[in-house]
Motif scaffolding. Structure first.
Motif, PDB file in Angstrom:
ATOM      1  N   SER A 105       0.817  -1.216   0.000  1.00  0.00           N
ATOM      2  CA  SER A 105       0.000   0.000   0.000  1.00  0.00           C
ATOM      3  C   SER A 105       0.851   1.266   0.000  1.00  0.00           C
ATOM      4  O   SER A 105       0.331   2.358   0.252  1.00  0.00           O
ATOM      5  CB  SER A 105      -0.933  -0.005   1.215  1.00  0.00           C
ATOM      6  N   GLN A 134      -0.494   4.004  -2.409  1.00  0.00           N
ATOM      7  CA  GLN A 134      -1.937   4.177  -2.553  1.00  0.00           C
ATOM      8  C   GLN A 134      -2.333   5.647  -2.513  1.00  0.00           C
ATOM      9  O   GLN A 134      -3.250   6.065  -3.230  1.00  0.00           O
ATOM     10  CB  GLN A 134      -2.676   3.402  -1.469  1.00  0.00           C
ATOM     11  N   ILE A 147      -4.100  -4.070  -4.817  1.00  0.00           N
ATOM     12  CA  ILE A 147      -3.007  -4.456  -3.932  1.00  0.00           C
ATOM     13  C   ILE A 147      -2.879  -5.971  -3.914  1.00  0.00           C
ATOM     14  O   ILE A 147      -3.836  -6.688  -3.573  1.00  0.00           O
ATOM     15  CB  ILE A 147      -3.233  -3.945  -2.497  1.00  0.00           C
TER      16      ILE A 147
END
Length: 261
Positions: free
Chosen positions: A203, A206, A218
């Motif tokens: 992540s 992100q 992911i």
């Protein structure tokens, strides 16, 4: 001469070490991007322990959103030590766009990007050291590239020779897959902006991806704690070759994915 205040950001080891030294010297610590938790016992163990140590050492916590503030409150931190200050990555991207380094147009995805012509950015973190995970990622990309030749993959590898060699051995023969060497951050952000979706093994990116209007897939199992993805643009699709394949195919094959993005 000792500083009057130490400001640290994120959950790196260097942030923890600097905070420990400041704490010993009775220097107040402000932790930026505090309150993040995964509650995972093994998959995110190093960063999770860093986050918890930083929270224990800090005098004030600058959190990105109300959810992080609630997390700290639930752990017993007083409200007067917590401030919702926003996401520094999002702020930085907005400044960069405003100064013309990135395109300053409307970046959200408004049309259905299909399996016949999407640009997929694959971001491989240096922390992906397990041969099994890397093999799963490699074969999933290879199968997708073979079954859907209209897809264009750009694989950006963090500085990690083993990961690069492993991916190269499987993907180098595919015409619609490009392997990129480690690159400066701004060049990487341009790749994010030019892509239709981002396929990542963590992540870490992100915030950048979602800020630029990209769907983020992911390649991890969903957190066992029951925590959901931060937005509908952010999905966990698993770590097996078949689950990665299905996750990308489902995202690109479903027009509803892009409605409202």
């Amino acid at each position: 001469m000792a500083p009057d205040l130490l400001i640290v950001q994120g959950d790196s080891v260097s942030s923890v070490l600097a905070s420990q030294q400041a704490f010993i010297r009775r220097i107040p610590i402000v932790h930026v991007e505090g309150g993040l938790r995964s509650y995972e016992g093994h998959a995110d163990a190093v960063r999770e322990s860093n986050r918890r140590m930083l929270s224990a050492l800090a005098s004030f916590h600058c959190v990105t959103n109300s959810a992080a503030a609630y997390t700290l409150r639930a752990e017993g931190f007083p409200a007067y030590e917590i401030g919702v200050t926003g996401n520094t990555i999002v702020d930085a991207l907005n400044i960069v766009q405003a100064n013309g380094v990135l395109r300053h147009d409307k970046l959200r995805v408004h049309k259905h990007v299909s399996l016949s012509g999407a640009k997929v950015l694959v971001a491989i973190n240096a922390l992906t050291k397990w041969a099994g995970v890397l093999t799963n990622i490699s074969f999933a990309i290879a199968n997708l590239a073979h079954d859907f030749p209209g897809l264009r993959f750009t694989v950006a590898v963090y500085p990690h020779a083993v990961a690069h060699d492993g991916l190269n051995s499987v993907l180098s023969c595919l015409k619609n897959v490009e392997l990129r060497d480690p690159m400066p951050y701004l060049e990487f952000i341009r790749l994010v902006q030019e892509s239709d979706i981002v396929l990542a093994d963590s992540s870490d990116i992100q915030d950048e991806s979602i800020s630029l209007g990209k769907l983020v897939l992911i390649m991890q199992d969903a957190p066992r704690s029951g925590l959901k993805a931060v937005t509908p643009d952010h999905r966990f699709i698993g770590v097996t070759s078949s689950s990665i394949y299905r996750g990308v195919r489902s995202a690109l094959g479903d027009a509803k994915t892009y409605q409202g993005l």
